[in-house]
Design a protein around this motif. Structure first.
Motif, PDB file in Angstrom:
ATOM      1  N   MET A   1       0.842  -1.188   0.000  1.00  0.00           N
ATOM      2  CA  MET A   1       0.000   0.000   0.000  1.00  0.00           C
ATOM      3  C   MET A   1       0.884   1.249   0.000  1.00  0.00           C
ATOM      4  O   MET A   1       1.925   1.294   0.616  1.00  0.00           O
ATOM      5  N   ASP A   2       0.451   2.247  -0.662  1.00  0.00           N
ATOM      6  CA  ASP A   2       1.119   3.540  -0.705  1.00  0.00           C
ATOM      7  C   ASP A   2       1.224   4.104   0.724  1.00  0.00           C
ATOM      8  O   ASP A   2       0.249   4.101   1.470  1.00  0.00           O
ATOM      9  N   THR A   3       2.406   4.583   1.099  1.00  0.00           N
ATOM     10  CA  THR A   3       2.598   5.081   2.455  1.00  0.00           C
ATOM     11  C   THR A   3       1.770   6.335   2.727  1.00  0.00           C
ATOM     12  O   THR A   3       1.302   6.540   3.842  1.00  0.00           O
ATOM     13  N   PHE A   4       1.577   7.183   1.726  1.00  0.00           N
ATOM     14  CA  PHE A   4       0.735   8.359   1.918  1.00  0.00           C
ATOM     15  C   PHE A   4      -0.706   7.939   2.157  1.00  0.00           C
ATOM     16  O   PHE A   4      -1.387   8.472   3.029  1.00  0.00           O
ATOM     17  N   ALA A   5      -1.168   6.950   1.398  1.00  0.00           N
ATOM     18  CA  ALA A   5      -2.531   6.446   1.584  1.00  0.00           C
ATOM     19  C   ALA A   5      -2.714   5.871   2.984  1.00  0.00           C
ATOM     20  O   ALA A   5      -3.753   6.087   3.622  1.00  0.00           O
ATOM     21  N   SER A   6      -1.711   5.164   3.480  1.00  0.00           N
ATOM     22  CA  SER A   6      -1.844   4.592   4.830  1.00  0.00           C
ATOM     23  C   SER A   6      -1.889   5.690   5.891  1.00  0.00           C
ATOM     24  O   SER A   6      -2.578   5.550   6.902  1.00  0.00           O
ATOM     25  N   GLU A   7      -1.183   6.803   5.674  1.00  0.00           N
ATOM     26  CA  GLU A   7      -1.267   7.930   6.613  1.00  0.00           C
ATOM     27  C   GLU A   7      -2.651   8.574   6.545  1.00  0.00           C
ATOM     28  O   GLU A   7      -3.215   8.945   7.573  1.00  0.00           O
ATOM     29  N   LEU A   8      -3.209   8.707   5.347  1.00  0.00           N
ATOM     30  CA  LEU A   8      -4.547   9.280   5.208  1.00  0.00           C
ATOM     31  C   LEU A   8      -5.598   8.435   5.928  1.00  0.00           C
ATOM     32  O   LEU A   8      -6.527   8.973   6.525  1.00  0.00           O
ATOM     33  N   GLU A   9      -5.430   7.136   5.890  1.00  0.00           N
ATOM     34  CA  GLU A   9      -6.393   6.248   6.553  1.00  0.00           C
ATOM     35  C   GLU A   9      -6.420   6.441   8.063  1.00  0.00           C
ATOM     36  O   GLU A   9      -7.406   6.122   8.716  1.00  0.00           O
ATOM     37  N   LYS A  10      -5.363   6.969   8.643  1.00  0.00           N
ATOM     38  CA  LYS A  10      -5.310   7.229  10.085  1.00  0.00           C
ATOM     39  C   LYS A  10      -6.012   8.531  10.456  1.00  0.00           C
ATOM     40  O   LYS A  10      -6.270   8.792  11.627  1.00  0.00           O
ATOM     41  N   MET A  11      -6.327   9.353   9.470  1.00  0.00           N
ATOM     42  CA  MET A  11      -6.883  10.677   9.723  1.00  0.00           C
ATOM     43  C   MET A  11      -8.412  10.634   9.745  1.00  0.00           C
ATOM     44  O   MET A  11      -9.089  11.153   8.874  1.00  0.00           O
ATOM     45  N   ASP A  12      -8.921  10.014  10.802  1.00  0.00           N
ATOM     46  CA  ASP A  12     -10.365   9.878  10.949  1.00  0.00           C
ATOM     47  C   ASP A  12     -10.946  11.049  11.747  1.00  0.00           C
ATOM     48  O   ASP A  12     -10.249  12.016  12.064  1.00  0.00           O
ATOM     49  N   PHE A  13     -12.202  10.954  12.096  1.00  0.00           N
ATOM     50  CA  PHE A  13     -12.887  12.032  12.810  1.00  0.00           C
ATOM     51  C   PHE A  13     -12.186  12.357  14.124  1.00  0.00           C
ATOM     52  O   PHE A  13     -11.965  13.529  14.452  1.00  0.00           O
ATOM     53  N   GLU A  14     -11.810  11.344  14.882  1.00  0.00           N
ATOM     54  CA  GLU A  14     -11.143  11.568  16.172  1.00  0.00           C
ATOM     55  C   GLU A  14      -9.820  12.312  15.981  1.00  0.00           C
ATOM     56  O   GLU A  14      -9.476  13.203  16.755  1.00  0.00           O
ATOM     57  N   PHE A  15      -9.079  11.945  14.959  1.00  0.00           N
ATOM     58  CA  PHE A  15      -7.800  12.579  14.667  1.00  0.00           C
ATOM     59  C   PHE A  15      -7.963  14.096  14.509  1.00  0.00           C
ATOM     60  O   PHE A  15      -7.234  14.879  15.104  1.00  0.00           O
TER      61      PHE A  15
END
Length: 126
Positions: A1-15
């Motif tokens: 998986m693209d590392t940028f995509a994996s960082e984006l996936e961590k950016m949820d509402f709580e974040f």
């Protein structure tokens, strides 16, 4: 998986709701003289020629991938720009490149310049 995509996936509402990604100017100004913090100005050269921040490292956002080696990995990096949009992009990019300590400035460079008045500047010098 693209590392940028994996960082984006961590950016949820709580974040975003908890502000884990940024400093506000009033917090950040106290960190300017702290040697562990590196302020990263990602504005364009045309912007910097009008308002320069001598405490910051200037690397325009579009040059960041080619100049990544200029940023130490043992410092806490605080990207900022005129509106906070490019700072947010730099934040995500740096995380995707393995930088662990990164938070963007929540406000733009105008807000940063606004708090750097004689009183606060004098206290930074002392």
């Amino acid at each position: 998986m693209d590392t940028f995509a994996s960082e984006l996936e961590k950016m949820d509402f709580e974040f975003f709701a908890t502000g884990q990604y940024s400093f506000h100017v009033d917090e950040a100004v106290n960190l300017i003289t702290n040697p562990h913090f590196l302020f990263l100005d990602v504005r364009a050269p045309e912007e910097v020629k009008y308002v320069e921040f001598p405490f910051a490292k200037h690397i325009p956002l579009d040059e960041l991938p080619k100049r990544l080696d200029e940023l130490p990995r043992d410092k806490f990096i605080v990207p900022f720009c005129a509106s906070s949009f490019r700072a947010a992009l730099a934040f995500g990019y740096l995380l995707s490149q393995g930088y662990d300590e990164v938070k963007a400035l929540a406000e733009g460079s105008d807000a940063l310049a606004g708090v750097l008045k004689p009183g606060p500047l004098y206290s930074l010098e002392g």
